[in-house]
Design a protein around this motif. Sequence first.
Motif, PDB file in Angstrom:
ATOM      1  N   TYR A  69       0.642  -1.184  -0.234  1.00 34.38           N
ATOM      2  CA  TYR A  69       0.207   0.063   0.238  1.00 34.38           C
ATOM      3  C   TYR A  69       0.761   1.457  -0.641  1.00 34.38           C
ATOM      4  O   TYR A  69       2.123   1.196   0.844  1.00 34.38           O
ATOM      5  CB  TYR A  69      -0.850   0.217   0.916  1.00 34.38           C
ATOM      6  CG  TYR A  69      -2.354  -0.851   1.272  1.00 34.38           C
ATOM      7  CD1 TYR A  69      -3.297  -0.665   0.440  1.00 34.38           C
ATOM      8  CD2 TYR A  69      -1.925  -2.168   2.090  1.00 34.38           C
ATOM      9  CE1 TYR A  69      -4.384  -1.909   0.737  1.00 34.38           C
ATOM     10  CE2 TYR A  69      -2.878  -3.255   2.258  1.00 34.38           C
ATOM     11  CZ  TYR A  69      -3.897  -2.736   1.591  1.00 34.38           C
ATOM     12  OH  TYR A  69      -5.042  -4.467   1.436  1.00 34.38           O
ATOM     13  N   LYS A  70       0.057   2.123  -1.103  1.00 37.99           N
ATOM     14  CA  LYS A  70       1.726   3.371  -0.948  1.00 37.99           C
ATOM     15  C   LYS A  70       0.159   4.330  -0.815  1.00 37.99           C
ATOM     16  O   LYS A  70      -0.908   4.610  -1.568  1.00 37.99           O
ATOM     17  CB  LYS A  70       2.346   3.061  -2.058  1.00 37.99           C
ATOM     18  CG  LYS A  70       3.068   2.810  -1.964  1.00 37.99           C
ATOM     19  CD  LYS A  70       4.614   3.231  -3.374  1.00 37.99           C
ATOM     20  CE  LYS A  70       5.491   2.232  -3.870  1.00 37.99           C
ATOM     21  NZ  LYS A  70       5.982   2.428  -4.756  1.00 37.99           N
ATOM     22  N   LYS A  71       0.611   5.926  -0.208  1.00 39.10           N
ATOM     23  CA  LYS A  71      -0.074   6.787   0.249  1.00 39.10           C
ATOM     24  C   LYS A  71       1.009   8.028  -0.271  1.00 39.10           C
ATOM     25  O   LYS A  71       1.754   7.889   0.460  1.00 39.10           O
ATOM     26  CB  LYS A  71      -1.122   6.889   0.835  1.00 39.10           C
ATOM     27  CG  LYS A  71      -1.328   8.038   1.016  1.00 39.10           C
ATOM     28  CD  LYS A  71      -2.514   8.326   1.964  1.00 39.10           C
ATOM     29  CE  LYS A  71      -3.374   9.178   2.677  1.00 39.10           C
ATOM     30  NZ  LYS A  71      -4.441   9.826   2.389  1.00 39.10           N
ATOM     31  N   THR A  72       0.682   8.886  -0.895  1.00 40.55           N
ATOM     32  CA  THR A  72       1.595   9.950  -0.664  1.00 40.55           C
ATOM     33  C   THR A  72       0.850  11.298   0.342  1.00 40.55           C
ATOM     34  O   THR A  72      -0.676  11.425  -0.575  1.00 40.55           O
ATOM     35  CB  THR A  72       1.655  10.612  -2.087  1.00 40.55           C
ATOM     36  OG1 THR A  72       2.479   9.882  -2.852  1.00 40.55           O
ATOM     37  CG2 THR A  72       3.066  12.128  -2.488  1.00 40.55           C
ATOM     38  N   PHE A  73       1.454  12.223   0.623  1.00 38.18           N
ATOM     39  CA  PHE A  73       0.637  13.226   1.073  1.00 38.18           C
ATOM     40  C   PHE A  73       1.467  14.467   1.609  1.00 38.18           C
ATOM     41  O   PHE A  73       3.218  14.317   1.204  1.00 38.18           O
ATOM     42  CB  PHE A  73       0.348  12.931   2.243  1.00 38.18           C
ATOM     43  CG  PHE A  73       0.909  12.768   3.821  1.00 38.18           C
ATOM     44  CD1 PHE A  73       0.867  13.955   4.427  1.00 38.18           C
ATOM     45  CD2 PHE A  73       1.312  11.391   3.488  1.00 38.18           C
ATOM     46  CE1 PHE A  73       2.008  12.981   5.550  1.00 38.18           C
ATOM     47  CE2 PHE A  73       2.444  11.258   4.617  1.00 38.18           C
ATOM     48  CZ  PHE A  73       2.635  12.132   5.699  1.00 38.18           C
ATOM     49  N   LYS A  74       0.794  15.781   1.227  1.00 38.73           N
ATOM     50  CA  LYS A  74       1.739  17.308   1.531  1.00 38.73           C
ATOM     51  C   LYS A  74       2.003  17.472   3.503  1.00 38.73           C
ATOM     52  O   LYS A  74       0.355  17.601   3.495  1.00 38.73           O
ATOM     53  CB  LYS A  74       0.865  18.728   0.574  1.00 38.73           C
ATOM     54  CG  LYS A  74       2.319  18.209  -0.835  1.00 38.73           C
ATOM     55  CD  LYS A  74       1.780  18.808  -2.199  1.00 38.73           C
ATOM     56  CE  LYS A  74       2.230  18.069  -3.313  1.00 38.73           C
ATOM     57  NZ  LYS A  74       1.974  19.469  -3.587  1.00 38.73           N
ATOM     58  N   LEU A  75       2.267  18.078   3.663  1.00 36.30           N
ATOM     59  CA  LEU A  75       3.075  18.900   4.570  1.00 36.30           C
ATOM     60  C   LEU A  75       3.396  20.159   4.714  1.00 36.30           C
ATOM     61  O   LEU A  75       4.006  20.083   4.219  1.00 36.30           O
ATOM     62  CB  LEU A  75       3.314  18.197   6.185  1.00 36.30           C
ATOM     63  CG  LEU A  75       3.531  16.528   6.446  1.00 36.30           C
ATOM     64  CD1 LEU A  75       4.129  15.970   7.134  1.00 36.30           C
ATOM     65  CD2 LEU A  75       1.510  16.765   6.979  1.00 36.30           C
ATOM     66  N   SER A  76       3.162  20.838   5.819  1.00 37.92           N
ATOM     67  CA  SER A  76       3.378  22.635   5.549  1.00 37.92           C
ATOM     68  C   SER A  76       4.473  22.979   6.423  1.00 37.92           C
ATOM     69  O   SER A  76       4.797  21.809   6.910  1.00 37.92           O
ATOM     70  CB  SER A  76       2.230  23.145   5.700  1.00 37.92           C
ATOM     71  OG  SER A  76       1.905  23.513   6.874  1.00 37.92           O
ATOM     72  N   GLU A  77       5.127  23.479   6.968  1.00 37.78           N
ATOM     73  CA  GLU A  77       6.183  23.896   7.700  1.00 37.78           C
ATOM     74  C   GLU A  77       5.552  24.008   8.807  1.00 37.78           C
ATOM     75  O   GLU A  77       6.174  23.773   9.435  1.00 37.78           O
ATOM     76  CB  GLU A  77       6.785  25.719   7.373  1.00 37.78           C
ATOM     77  CG  GLU A  77       7.908  25.474   8.216  1.00 37.78           C
ATOM     78  CD  GLU A  77       9.260  24.856   8.539  1.00 37.78           C
ATOM     79  OE1 GLU A  77      10.345  24.414   8.850  1.00 37.78           O
ATOM     80  OE2 GLU A  77       9.414  23.437   6.904  1.00 37.78           O
ATOM     81  N   ASP A  78       4.472  24.472   8.734  1.00 38.31           N
ATOM     82  CA  ASP A  78       3.585  24.774  10.098  1.00 38.31           C
ATOM     83  C   ASP A  78       2.668  23.524  11.350  1.00 38.31           C
ATOM     84  O   ASP A  78       2.536  22.977  12.124  1.00 38.31           O
ATOM     85  CB  ASP A  78       2.424  25.781  10.251  1.00 38.31           C
ATOM     86  CG  ASP A  78       2.959  26.937   9.494  1.00 38.31           C
ATOM     87  OD1 ASP A  78       3.742  27.043  10.140  1.00 38.31           O
ATOM     88  OD2 ASP A  78       2.255  27.417   8.800  1.00 38.31           O
ATOM     89  N   GLN A  79       3.138  22.502   9.892  1.00 37.53           N
ATOM     90  CA  GLN A  79       2.042  21.444  10.222  1.00 37.53           C
ATOM     91  C   GLN A  79       3.553  19.796  11.627  1.00 37.53           C
ATOM     92  O   GLN A  79       3.208  19.142  11.402  1.00 37.53           O
ATOM     93  CB  GLN A  79       1.845  20.351   9.137  1.00 37.53           C
ATOM     94  CG  GLN A  79       0.442  20.813   8.801  1.00 37.53           C
ATOM     95  CD  GLN A  79      -0.092  19.968   7.748  1.00 37.53           C
ATOM     96  OE1 GLN A  79       0.483  20.009   6.485  1.00 37.53           O
ATOM     97  NE2 GLN A  79      -1.662  19.826   7.953  1.00 37.53           N
ATOM     98  N   ILE A  80       4.508  20.657  10.765  1.00 39.61           N
ATOM     99  CA  ILE A  80       5.946  20.187  11.203  1.00 39.61           C
ATOM    100  C   ILE A  80       7.128  20.487  11.921  1.00 39.61           C
ATOM    101  O   ILE A  80       7.271  19.731  13.478  1.00 39.61           O
ATOM    102  CB  ILE A  80       7.312  19.175   9.966  1.00 39.61           C
ATOM    103  CG1 ILE A  80       7.328  20.078   8.696  1.00 39.61           C
ATOM    104  CG2 ILE A  80       5.695  18.061   8.763  1.00 39.61           C
ATOM    105  CD1 ILE A  80       8.964  19.813   7.875  1.00 39.61           C
TER     106      ILE A  80
END
Length: 177
Positions: A69-80
């Motif tokens: 299973y694979k998934k791609t997702f994005k995170l912002s600077e504020d989320q990390i």
Amino acid sequence: MRKLFNDGWVFSEYEISDDLMFKDDKPILLTPDEFLEQSKIQTYKSVNLPHDWMIYHVKDLYRNSVGFYKKTFKLSEDQIKERHNAIRFEGIYMNSGIWINGKKAGEWKYGYSTFEFDISDLVTKGQNDILVIVVYQNPNTRWYSGAGIIRDVIYINAPSIYLINDGIYFSASPQDK
């Protein structure tokens, strides 16, 4: 923030040949790590989670195979930045390994229980990739168990100081007077 993370997954299945299952006529318990390279050459198709790949083989419900299973997702600077990031699986049947951006987050062997990995040090700003490898070897149960990510997936993004999930319990008892 807790977010249902069931959308946007792709899946591929790889059948395990009998020659991989035994050594010197003794059964071998295979690990997700053994199929990491195989995950790179699979052809993937979109799936909805929860997902049971074994149910599609109604005439061979107990065949040995590996699910990717694979998934791609994005995170912002504020989320990390100074945040706790975790991924929680309500159930993967059965022998699973999870990689985030090519680095192993952990393994979970028991298929019916919830588990969670802290992935704060593995995620980055921008695009992130999750790979889940699930090894299904028969016999492993008396009843039909299914195979795959069989329950919901939750993404957790919280402040760096947080209460752990399922970790604090309160109870009240009467006081003697």
